[in-house]
Design a protein around this motif. Structure first.
Motif, short mmCIF file in Angstrom:
data_model
loop_
_atom_site.label_atom_id
_atom_site.label_comp_id
_atom_site.label_asym_id
_atom_site.label_seq_id
_atom_site.Cartn_x
_atom_site.Cartn_y
_atom_site.Cartn_z
N LEU A 100 -9.65 -24.45 0.19
CA LEU A 100 -10.28 -24.68 -1.46
C LEU A 100 -11.38 -25.27 -1.22
N PRO A 101 -12.68 -24.82 -2.93
CA PRO A 101 -13.56 -25.79 -2.90
C PRO A 101 -13.90 -27.21 -1.77
N ASP A 102 -13.39 -27.57 -1.92
CA ASP A 102 -13.29 -29.57 -1.31
C ASP A 102 -12.97 -28.96 0.10
N GLY A 103 -12.88 -28.31 0.21
CA GLY A 103 -12.44 -27.84 1.91
C GLY A 103 -10.76 -28.03 2.84
N ARG A 104 -10.04 -28.23 1.70
CA ARG A 104 -8.84 -28.80 1.89
C ARG A 104 -7.97 -27.23 2.34
N ARG A 105 -7.42 -26.93 3.42
CA ARG A 105 -6.32 -25.52 3.18
C ARG A 105 -5.10 -26.00 3.10
N ALA A 106 -4.85 -24.59 2.47
CA ALA A 106 -3.24 -25.01 2.54
C ALA A 106 -2.87 -23.60 2.81
N THR A 107 -1.88 -23.22 3.45
CA THR A 107 -1.12 -22.29 4.32
C THR A 107 -0.38 -21.69 2.89
N PHE A 108 0.09 -20.07 2.87
CA PHE A 108 1.06 -19.90 2.19
C PHE A 108 1.90 -18.64 2.84
N PRO A 109 3.05 -18.77 2.21
CA PRO A 109 3.77 -17.69 3.32
C PRO A 109 3.73 -16.10 2.30
N ILE A 110 4.43 -15.74 3.22
CA ILE A 110 4.26 -13.78 3.33
C ILE A 110 5.03 -13.42 4.52
N ASP A 111 6.29 -12.19 3.67
CA ASP A 111 6.66 -12.46 5.65
C ASP A 111 5.79 -10.68 6.32
N HIS A 112 6.24 -11.05 7.38
CA HIS A 112 5.41 -10.20 8.22
C HIS A 112 5.23 -8.47 8.00
N PHE A 113 6.15 -8.02 7.49
CA PHE A 113 5.99 -6.66 7.15
C PHE A 113 4.61 -6.05 5.90
N SER A 114 5.13 -7.52 5.28
CA SER A 114 4.60 -6.85 3.74
C SER A 114 3.05 -7.43 4.58
N LYS A 115 2.66 -8.47 4.97
CA LYS A 115 1.21 -8.92 5.06
C LYS A 115 0.59 -7.33 6.75
N THR A 116 2.14 -7.16 7.63
CA THR A 116 1.37 -6.09 8.34
C THR A 116 0.09 -4.52 7.27
N CYS A 117 1.26 -4.36 6.39
CA CYS A 117 1.02 -3.71 5.19
C CYS A 117 -0.31 -3.37 4.39
N LEU A 118 -0.11 -5.12 4.52
CA LEU A 118 -1.41 -4.81 3.53
C LEU A 118 -3.24 -5.09 4.41
N LEU A 119 -2.50 -6.19 5.36
CA LEU A 119 -3.49 -5.59 6.76
C LEU A 119 -3.90 -4.50 6.87
N ASN A 120 -3.19 -3.55 7.03
CA ASN A 120 -3.57 -1.80 7.40
C ASN A 120 -3.88 -1.07 5.91
N GLY A 121 -3.46 -1.85 5.30
CA GLY A 121 -3.55 -0.28 3.98
C GLY A 121 -2.30 0.86 4.67
N VAL A 122 -1.27 0.42 5.35
CA VAL A 122 0.04 0.97 5.41
C VAL A 122 0.43 1.67 4.33
N ASP A 123 0.98 2.44 4.53
CA ASP A 123 1.65 3.54 3.01
C ASP A 123 3.29 2.97 3.78
N GLU A 124 4.27 2.85 2.85
CA GLU A 124 5.29 2.48 3.20
C GLU A 124 6.42 3.29 3.11
N ILE A 125 5.64 4.25 2.45
CA ILE A 125 6.90 5.60 2.06
C ILE A 125 6.53 6.33 3.35
N GLY A 126 5.60 6.56 3.99
CA GLY A 126 5.39 6.98 5.32
C GLY A 126 6.53 6.08 6.57
N TYR A 127 6.50 5.25 6.09
CA TYR A 127 7.38 4.48 7.59
C TYR A 127 8.49 4.39 7.21
N VAL A 128 9.66 4.71 5.69
CA VAL A 128 11.13 5.11 5.64
C VAL A 128 11.40 6.73 5.86
N LEU A 129 9.26 7.10 5.81
CA LEU A 129 10.19 9.09 5.65
C LEU A 129 10.20 9.55 7.55
#
Ligand code: SF4
Lengths: 469, 198
Positions: B152-181
């Motif tokens: 936050l602008p006042d320096g406060r930090r908050a965490t947010f939840p995200i599941d490991h799989f979605s996070k990995t996909c987003l961080l790496n730009g991974v394509d889920e269809i490829g994973y299932v194929l």
């Protein structure tokens, strides 16, 4: 360990589950329509892939299709292009299409024709690029809506990545009083628990009130599970379910039927199965329901009054209520009964099946619609239309002064030219009263077919019990 | 898919609960066969008059809001239909993250597949953030997906939840269809064991 209906279906369909990853769920039946599929087929083409199981994939056209006579051309160029694209995609990928030029007698709203053709069966996993896929849960199938990227995934792999939802038992006991319908049960449930209550959960509707309902009524309830925020709604299959399915075109026959039946009878939740949460409702205490606001949770008994934002429990609820009342041009504490209306829409995947039309006809028979009101009656499918005509319902509607139209989503989503003008009020049997849902600036009161028909006669929001014998 | 790592941007506040997909993108704009141009219709009925001119009081039309990539909205964002056109419109407009206290399930899934990060904050932090933006409309927020934090602008930090799989996909730009194929052997084995035709 005892299992719920949901867990039985889920466990039977998980084909892979890596740690920290969503389950890979096998999909038995994939229903496709023209609006949420073009980009998915395009994706397949770009990857050089085929549809993995065209025999488990069925398409129809419902969202953008006009409800004017079928021999008239589609004037909306964009809608026509989307429909032509679906025809091309189905032909190229070998998918069965119930469409204008292939099987017009089997066309209809995707969630009406799935059950009607016997495609929807207990224990299946069913997906469609449409949130009201929850409808099919009435058969004890795990059915839910997906986005277009997921449509592409299911076309390509017949699988879906899915995080396991939680389960919520929805206990509904008591006997409905005359004039009160399945639609009123689900509207009352959402009014009581809110549009986000089911987020992350699958509802399982249980209780004597549910057991007594016909398949059509159960579909009305499961249909609106999504309006309660749930991913899907389920009702355990029973003899009512099996009787409905028996003999339908895609239903198993002969020895396959006996085998299927034995399997289906194992599906209901074990007696001591555990749910993550439970909510309940007494159906015997319900009145006909009507919404007054701009989400389906803003509903009240029809004899009630519009709530006062100043009495809302917190500031955000107050803001939401004030915003809704401003849009609807209604005042706090006013009754909704007697509110003049311009349009009545009887249709949509919530309430366009034959029993819904019979109920509406029961009210309209021998009566005239108020001349100020435009009434559109849109059957859910070509088969429903034919059945209604065989029973003479179409004559009752036309003699009352209603428009009897071809099947489709029509004014539920207002993509096909059937829409409210800005400022108009409608009583609608559909499922969403969002701002502009039925046409930009249009204002929607959601209600049952009985209430809609009674309001058509009176020209204002009317308690159907006043018009019933 | 677009990768998502960190994002630093000013915020567009939309203090409305239960924003449904019919508001995000009205149905009449769904008659498309591609994903292009939907950003122009984002929040169309709130954004434009009947004659198509921008409504000056709608937040997205304020000059200072242009180019902001974070939308801060009320609870249960994205309820309603399954239309993926909703995240396509948000991304097409330029948003990369939506912050709320909860998201409708299908919208959340759709957003993740399009490089649009749904950030769930607890009620207190969410309210606090609205307060900050009200005081300083130009406050700047940083979202770090790897750390799962919002600074936050006042320096406060908050965490947010995200599941490991979605996070990995987003961080790496991974394509889920490829994973299932890649799971073809599993799929074929399952199909052999479950021959029930429809
Ligand atoms: S009738 Fe309405 S809710 Fe049902 S599928 Fe069509 S547009 Fe969606």
């Amino acid at each position: 360990m005892p299992q719920t209906l949901f867990e039985k279906i889920w466990n039977a369909h998980v084909i892979a589950q890596e740690p920290d990853s969503p389950a890979v769920l096998y999909i038995d039946l994939h229903l496709v329509h023209e609006v949420t599929s073009p980009q998915a087929f395009e994706g397949l083409r770009a990857r050089g892939l085929r549809v993995r199981r065209p025999d488990r994939t069925f398409a129809t056209m419902d969202h953008g299709i006009p409800t004017t006579p079928r021999d008239l051309p589609i004037v909306d160029e964009l809608a026509a292009k989307q429909i032509a694209q679906l025809e091309k995609n189905c032909a190229e990928f070998g998918v069965t299409l119930f469409g204008l030029n292939s099987a017009p007698h089997k066309m209809g709203i995707v969630h009406v024709i799935g059950p009607e053709l016997g495609l929807t069966q207990p224990g299946m996993t069913i997906v469609c690029g449409d949130s009201h896929t929850s409808t099919h849960g009435a058969f004890g199938a795990l059915a839910f809506g997906i986005g277009t990227s997921e449509v592409e995934m299911v076309l390509a792999t017949q699988c879906l990545l899915q995080r396991k939802p939680k389960t919520m038992k929805v206990q509904i006991d008591g006997a409905l009083r005359p004039g009160v319908t399945a639609k009123d049960i689900i509207l009352a449930l959402i009014a009581r628990y809110g549009v986000g209550a089911g987020t992350g959960h699958v509802f399982e509707y249980k209780g004597e009130a549910i057991r007594r309902l016909s398949m059509e009524e159960r579909m009305t309830i499961c249909n609106m599970s999504i309006e309660g925020g749930a991913r899907a709604g389920l009702i355990a299959p029973d003899d009512t379910t099996f009787q409905y399915i028996a003999g339908r075109e895609y239903a198993p026959k002969g020895a396959a039927w006996d085998k299927a039946l034995a399997r289906w009878r194992m599906l209901p939740s074990d007696p001591d199965a555990v749910y993550d949460a439970t909510i309940s409702l007494d159906a015997g205490a319900l009145e006909p329901m009507i919404t007054f606001g701009t989400n389906p949770g803003m509903g009240i008994p029809i004899t009630g009054r519009v709530p006062d934002p100043d009495e809302a429990p917190d500031p955000s609820a107050r803001n939401a209520l004030s915003k809704a009342l401003t849009y609807m041009q209604l005042k706090p504490n006013q009754p909704v009964l007697g509110q003049p209306i311009d349009v009545v829409f009887i249709g949509s995947c919530t309430n366009s099946r034959i029993t819904d039309l019979r109920q509406a006809a029961g009210v309209l028979k021998g009566r005239k619609i108020n001349p100020r009101v435009r009434v559109l009656i849109v059957p859910g499918s070509a088969q429903v239309k034919r059945q209604a005509e065989a029973e003479g319902l179409d004559r009752i509607f036309k003699e009352a002064g209603a428009e009897w139209r071809e099947a489709g989503c029509s004014m539920c989503i207002a993509m096909n030219g059937d829409q409210l003008a800005p400022g108009q009020y409608a009583v609608s049997t559909s499922n969403r009263n969002f701002e502009g849902r039925q046409g930009k600036g249009g204002r929607t009161f959601l209600a049952s077919p009985l209430t809609a028909a009674a309001s058509a006669v009176a020209g204002c929001v009317t308690d159907p019990r006043t018009l019933m014998p | 898919m677009n990768r998502f790592t960190t994002l630093t941007s000013k915020i567009v506040p939309l203090p409305i609960e239960n924003v449904d997909t019919d508001q995000i993108i009205p149905a009449r704009f769904l008659k498309v066969t591609d994903k292009k141009g939907l950003g122009d219709h984002l929040f169309a009925d709130w954004r434009y008059d009947a004659d198509g001119s921008p409504k000056p009081d709608f937040i997205l039309n304020r000059p200072e809001m242009q180019g902001r990539q974070i939308l801060l909205a009320g609870d249960n964002f994205g309820c309603g239909s399954s239309r993926e056109h909703a995240p396509w419109a948000l991304v097409g407009y330029g948003f990369r993250a939506v912050i709320s206290t909860s998201f409708a399930d299908i919208f959340r899934n759709n957003a993740l597949k399009n490089g649009l990060l749904p950030v769930i904050l607890d009620k207190d932090t969410h309210r606090h953030l609205f307060g900050i933006v009200e005081e300083d409309p130009n406050a700047i927020l940083t979202i770090d997906l790897a750390e799962q934090t919002v600074t936050l602008p006042d320096g406060r930090r908050a965490t947010f939840p995200i599941d490991h799989f979605s996070k990995t996909c987003l961080l790496n730009g991974v394509d889920e269809i490829g994973y299932v194929l890649n799971l073809r052997a599993h799929i074929e084995a399952f199909e052999r064991a479950h021959e029930q035709p429809i």
